[in-house]
Design an enzyme around this catalytic site. Sequence first.
Site, mmCIF file in Angstrom:
data_model
loop_
_atom_site.group_PDB
_atom_site.id
_atom_site.type_symbol
_atom_site.label_atom_id
_atom_site.label_comp_id
_atom_site.label_asym_id
_atom_site.label_seq_id
_atom_site.Cartn_x
_atom_site.Cartn_y
_atom_site.Cartn_z
ATOM 1 N N CYS A 246 1.307 -1.531 -20.432
ATOM 2 C CA CYS A 246 1.206 -2.136 -21.764
ATOM 3 C C CYS A 246 0.559 -1.171 -22.755
ATOM 4 C CB CYS A 246 0.469 -3.471 -21.682
ATOM 5 S SG CYS A 246 0.808 -4.546 -23.100
ATOM 6 N N HIS A 331 4.015 -6.375 -17.781
ATOM 7 C CA HIS A 331 2.884 -6.572 -16.879
ATOM 8 C C HIS A 331 3.350 -6.782 -15.435
ATOM 9 C CE1 HIS A 331 -0.471 -6.920 -19.775
ATOM 10 N NE2 HIS A 331 0.516 -7.233 -20.601
ATOM 11 N N GLU A 333 1.552 -6.928 -12.901
ATOM 12 C CA GLU A 333 0.590 -7.816 -12.221
ATOM 13 C C GLU A 333 0.824 -9.272 -12.606
ATOM 14 O OE1 GLU A 333 -1.083 -7.703 -16.204
ATOM 15 O OE2 GLU A 333 -0.136 -6.186 -14.935
#
Length: 376
Positions: A246, A331, A333
């Site tokens: 990001c 993202h 994650e």
Amino acid sequence: MQAKLLLEDGTLFTGPAFGAEGESVGEVVFNTGMTGYQELLSDPSYCGQIVTMTYPLIGNYGITRDDFESIRPYVHGFVVRRHESIPSNWRAEYTVDRLLKEYGIVGISGVDTRMLTRKLRHYGTMKGILATGSKSVEELQEMLGVTPLLRNQVARTSTKNQFTSPGLGERIVLVDFGAKSGILRELTQRGCDVIVVPHDTTADEIRRLRPDGIQLSNGPGDPKDVPHAVKMIQDLLGEIPIFGICLGHQLLALAGGADTGRLKFGHRGGNHPVKELATNRCFITSQNHGYTVVDETIANTELEVTHINNNDKTIEGLKHKRFPAFSVQYHPEAAPGPHDSSYLFDEFLEMVREHKRNLPAVPRQAELVAQLKGEL
């Protein structure tokens, strides 16, 4: 109690207030996620923003300790269609209302969030003020005009002190520009010895930690507001493997000679399709960003585009042509969102191991002997 949301173009929304009392100025944005409001509220990338939820029912499953993505919420306001004050879920420990009250965040419900989202999509994100109390619209307009948007969000959200999450695997320095807990969780689950450092840590300070790899975290705001991070990346590029997420992706692009620019209304939600150019595979991703790497500025750099957004064709992934470094705009994650892209952490660690095989580190004892000889 009633709350008011006033946009910079004069549009006024009113509705029942929840959360804290007071006034807050921020950039009004929208998120399209159907779930994950707790992870959203605690995502440091939302620092300085008043977040509108497009899903109409918020608060129905409450708040639980396990779902926080940072130590506290960072949003500057919360806008919903319907606020559910009594959650119904076995994991719920308390309510959204209590969370917002605890951290001084104003919430407003009863808003036509569909209309507000269409306005933001058409005209772009806007500055706004969210307020409770008896202040008139004219007073709120004056406050809105004299209060600037934040430019120091990274400094506000980054850790102030270095800390370690011990492991027996590769040593990874996680540079915290406003990192979500999910990044640290993914690295520790893979056995990494993670050292989290503040956003303004220098290249020499990172070298002294003797890392095997560097993880550049997500974070809020404009990447050009953290030029010290660009210099740090430039100093370490090619020396230590780097993986950016990001904001970390945008900083790697700037360090590689590309440029970044502002999106009209950003990408915020858990269902953004991204195409991997090498395989033509499509991944559904979680995203939260208002800036992007400018496509036209890649040509004269040593960066290569690896992923694009299937909706608007913006750049979603980069890799360096010579050095062990890559990044993604989304993202991997997740939290909240799909886990399609968690494999990127495995690819990062494989890149770290490959780099160590090709360029083994000088034994520490040899470094000490050379240092002593130099002093003599």
